[in-house]
Write a protein that holds these residues in place. Structure first.
Motif, short mmCIF file in Angstrom:
data_model
loop_
_atom_site.label_atom_id
_atom_site.label_comp_id
_atom_site.label_asym_id
_atom_site.label_seq_id
_atom_site.Cartn_x
_atom_site.Cartn_y
_atom_site.Cartn_z
N GLN A 62 5.08 10.24 -6.53
CA GLN A 62 6.07 9.18 -6.75
C GLN A 62 6.90 8.87 -5.51
O GLN A 62 8.04 8.44 -5.61
CB GLN A 62 6.99 9.53 -7.92
N LEU A 63 6.32 9.08 -4.35
CA LEU A 63 7.00 8.81 -3.09
C LEU A 63 6.99 7.30 -2.82
O LEU A 63 7.97 6.74 -2.32
CB LEU A 63 6.28 9.57 -1.97
N GLY A 64 5.87 6.66 -3.18
CA GLY A 64 5.68 5.23 -2.90
C GLY A 64 6.84 4.38 -3.36
O GLY A 64 7.33 3.52 -2.62
N ARG A 65 7.27 4.62 -4.57
CA ARG A 65 8.37 3.85 -5.14
C ARG A 65 9.62 3.96 -4.28
O ARG A 65 10.30 3.00 -4.03
CB ARG A 65 8.66 4.37 -6.55
N LYS A 66 9.87 5.19 -3.80
CA LYS A 66 11.05 5.43 -2.95
C LYS A 66 10.94 4.66 -1.63
O LYS A 66 11.93 4.22 -1.07
CB LYS A 66 11.20 6.94 -2.67
N PHE A 120 7.22 0.77 -1.73
CA PHE A 120 5.82 0.37 -1.90
C PHE A 120 5.13 1.24 -2.95
O PHE A 120 4.41 2.17 -2.60
CB PHE A 120 5.05 0.49 -0.57
N PRO A 121 5.41 0.97 -4.23
CA PRO A 121 4.72 1.75 -5.27
C PRO A 121 3.21 1.54 -5.15
O PRO A 121 2.77 0.41 -4.90
CB PRO A 121 5.25 1.17 -6.57
N THR A 122 2.46 2.59 -5.28
CA THR A 122 1.00 2.45 -5.17
C THR A 122 0.31 3.11 -6.35
O THR A 122 0.61 4.26 -6.69
CB THR A 122 0.48 3.12 -3.88
N ALA A 123 -0.58 2.36 -6.97
CA ALA A 123 -1.39 2.91 -8.05
C ALA A 123 -2.53 3.70 -7.41
O ALA A 123 -3.27 3.17 -6.58
CB ALA A 123 -1.94 1.78 -8.91
N ASN A 124 -2.63 4.97 -7.75
CA ASN A 124 -3.69 5.82 -7.16
C ASN A 124 -4.88 5.87 -8.11
O ASN A 124 -4.71 6.10 -9.30
CB ASN A 124 -3.18 7.25 -6.99
N ILE A 125 -6.06 5.68 -7.54
CA ILE A 125 -7.26 5.83 -8.38
C ILE A 125 -8.18 6.88 -7.76
O ILE A 125 -8.28 7.00 -6.55
CB ILE A 125 -8.01 4.49 -8.59
N VAL A 172 -3.34 1.62 -4.25
CA VAL A 172 -3.26 0.17 -4.33
C VAL A 172 -1.82 -0.28 -4.52
O VAL A 172 -1.16 0.10 -5.48
CB VAL A 172 -4.06 -0.35 -5.55
N TYR A 173 -1.33 -1.10 -3.59
CA TYR A 173 -0.02 -1.73 -3.72
C TYR A 173 -0.27 -3.16 -4.18
O TYR A 173 -0.90 -3.95 -3.48
CB TYR A 173 0.72 -1.68 -2.38
N ILE A 174 0.19 -3.46 -5.39
CA ILE A 174 -0.13 -4.76 -5.99
C ILE A 174 1.03 -5.74 -5.73
O ILE A 174 2.19 -5.41 -6.01
CB ILE A 174 -0.36 -4.60 -7.52
N PHE A 175 0.71 -6.93 -5.22
CA PHE A 175 1.75 -7.93 -4.93
C PHE A 175 2.31 -8.53 -6.21
O PHE A 175 1.56 -8.82 -7.16
CB PHE A 175 1.17 -9.08 -4.08
N PHE A 219 4.13 -7.54 -8.68
CA PHE A 219 3.76 -6.79 -9.88
C PHE A 219 4.75 -5.67 -10.05
O PHE A 219 5.16 -5.03 -9.09
CB PHE A 219 2.34 -6.23 -9.67
N ASN A 220 5.17 -5.44 -11.30
CA ASN A 220 6.12 -4.36 -11.53
C ASN A 220 5.93 -3.80 -12.94
O ASN A 220 6.78 -3.95 -13.80
CB ASN A 220 7.55 -4.89 -11.33
N GLU A 221 4.78 -3.19 -13.17
CA GLU A 221 4.52 -2.61 -14.50
C GLU A 221 4.09 -1.17 -14.34
O GLU A 221 3.55 -0.79 -13.30
CB GLU A 221 3.38 -3.39 -15.18
N ASN A 222 4.30 -0.44 -15.41
CA ASN A 222 3.79 0.93 -15.41
C ASN A 222 2.32 0.91 -15.86
O ASN A 222 2.02 0.48 -16.96
CB ASN A 222 4.64 1.76 -16.38
N ILE A 223 1.42 1.33 -14.97
CA ILE A 223 0.00 1.28 -15.34
C ILE A 223 -0.67 2.66 -15.26
O ILE A 223 -1.88 2.77 -15.11
CB ILE A 223 -0.80 0.24 -14.50
N1 LIG Z 1 3.53 -3.39 -7.34
C1 LIG Z 1 2.98 -2.23 -7.79
N2 LIG Z 1 1.82 -1.76 -7.25
C2 LIG Z 1 1.29 -0.60 -7.68
N3 LIG Z 1 1.83 0.15 -8.66
C3 LIG Z 1 2.98 -0.27 -9.24
C4 LIG Z 1 3.61 -1.47 -8.84
N4 LIG Z 1 4.73 -1.64 -9.57
C5 LIG Z 1 4.81 -0.60 -10.39
N5 LIG Z 1 3.78 0.24 -10.23
C6 LIG Z 1 3.63 1.50 -10.98
O1 LIG Z 1 4.14 2.53 -10.16
C7 LIG Z 1 3.18 3.58 -9.97
C8 LIG Z 1 3.19 4.07 -8.57
O2 LIG Z 1 4.43 4.51 -8.15
P1 LIG Z 1 4.58 5.59 -6.99
O3 LIG Z 1 6.01 5.88 -6.77
O4 LIG Z 1 3.78 5.12 -5.80
O5 LIG Z 1 3.98 6.84 -7.68
P2 LIG Z 1 2.62 7.70 -7.53
O6 LIG Z 1 2.98 8.75 -6.54
O7 LIG Z 1 2.36 8.24 -8.90
O8 LIG Z 1 1.57 6.77 -7.04
C9 LIG Z 1 1.85 2.94 -10.32
O9 LIG Z 1 0.92 3.85 -10.84
C10 LIG Z 1 2.24 1.88 -11.37
O10 LIG Z 1 2.25 2.44 -12.67
#
Ligand SMILES: Nc1ncnc2c1ncn2[C@@H]1O[C@H](COP(=O)(O)OP(=O)(O)O)[C@@H](O)[C@H]1O
Ligand SMILES: Cc1cc2nc3c(=O)[nH]c(=O)nc-3n(C[C@H](O)[C@H](O)[C@H](O)COP(=O)(O)O)c2cc1C
Length: 292
Positions: free
Chosen positions: A179-183, A186-191, A237-240, A242-246
């Protein structure tokens, strides 16, 4: 009643534009003979067993789905067939067969002894129509799965996509990380990556993202040397816009363009500034080339 068929055999990894030439000919031949068409897809190529294999282009399930457009699909393990001698192998594929379609470099039977000239002779004897499809080339180079793997490893995603006939996909379930991305803003969805697949060049890619709704975004593929010491390759993946929990959701990402190589930055601030630059550049490209 005997059900007649036309047959092709090959690995078909990626189901690229060269494969499609063969598969379209197969389908046409089936229509001509009013027969079924059968596609024998060898799960891994020889290089896999020799230990110098970069990985498949797409998962086997995807390959099967793409091949099914052209006929009934039967996966074959190379180990099951590699010790069958050429005439015996021909006997198997020629049973109730009206036509065979293969590429120019097709080899068959133990130690790859059987070649096109032998296949021609055997087909003539059994009155089977043989269609040998010429190599499809791009700038003088034969389109092949090996070439596309090399392009992907080099980051030449645009040419790889052209030869594949579609954008290169990576996908999987989104998992929770540190959960560093959010801080960082740049939140990133990891796959998770499929272990048997080729790894693209480490770096940042402009991408389409299906959540399943279509978005654009940036994918970083690599080891994240600025923040981690690991050998574990990550797809983030940083999604433009977009702000949802996925978390837990399946997303599909298609790589469109390679923007830059992954770097080790002096500090997090430099990384953040660079990610802002990446986003700017990506949005400029989107406006210029992908705006609808
Ligand atoms: N614009 C975005 N792009 C990607 N993920 C997003 C975005 N907005 C919200 N999220 C959510 O935030 C999560 C990623 O947050 P992050 O702090 O990077 O945590 P993590 O370390 O778990 O990847 C994603 O899995 C998704 O649920
Ligand atoms: C567009 C983009 C570019 C990135 N580039 C780099 C890079 O060049 N070097 C690096 O070490 N990490 C890079 N990263 C990865 C970040 O370090 C990582 O996303 C961040 O630390 C968040 O980690 P988390 O998924 O654990 O929250 C990049 C991430 C994104 C989204």
């Amino acid at each position: 009643m005997i059900f007649l068929r036309v047959v092709t055999v090959g690995v078909f990894d990626g189901v690229h534009i060269g494969h499609v030439e063969i598969l379209s000919r197969l389908k046409r031949l089936a229509e001509e003979f009013n027969s079924t068409s059968e596609i024998y897809t060898i799960v891994f190529p020889m290089e896999y067993y020799k230990g110098h294999f970069d990985g498949l282009l797409i998962p086997l399930e995807d390959r099967i789905t793409l091949l099914e457009v052209y006929g009934e699909v039967f996966p074959l393990e190379l180990n099951e067939i590699k010790d069958i001698d050429a005439s015996k192998f021909f006997e198997i594929i020629s049973k109730d067969t009206k036509g065979i379609v293969v590429g120019k470099d097709f080899r068959f039977g133990k130690n790859a002894k059987g070649d096109i000239s032998l296949l021609e002779k055997l087909c003539k004897k059994k009155n089977i129509k043989l269609e040998v499809v010429n190599d499809l080339t791009e700038n003088g180079k034969r389109v092949s799965s090996t070439l596309i793997r090399k392009l992907i490893k080099e980051g030449n995603i645009k040419l790889a996509n052209k030869l594949l006939g579609r954008a290169y996909p990576v996908y999987g379930k989104v998992y929770k990380d540190k959960q560093l991305g959010r801080k960082l803003g740049f939140p990133t969805a990891n796959i998770r990556r499929h272990k048997e697949l080729v790894i693209p060049k480490f770096g940042v890619y402009l991408s389409k993202v299906y959540t399943p709704k279509l978005y654009f975004g940036l994918v970083n593929i690599g080891l994240r040397p600025t923040v981690e010491k690991t050998k574990n390759v990550k797809y983030e993946v940083y999604i433009f816009d977009f702000n949802e929990n996925i978390y837990g959701k399946e997303i599909r990402v298609e790589l469109l363009e390679f923007l830059r190589a992954e770097e080790k930055f002096k500090n997090i601030n430099d990384l953040i500034n660079r990610m802002k630059e990446d986003e700017k550049l990506a949005k400029k490209i989107l406006e210029e080339k992908y705006a609808s």
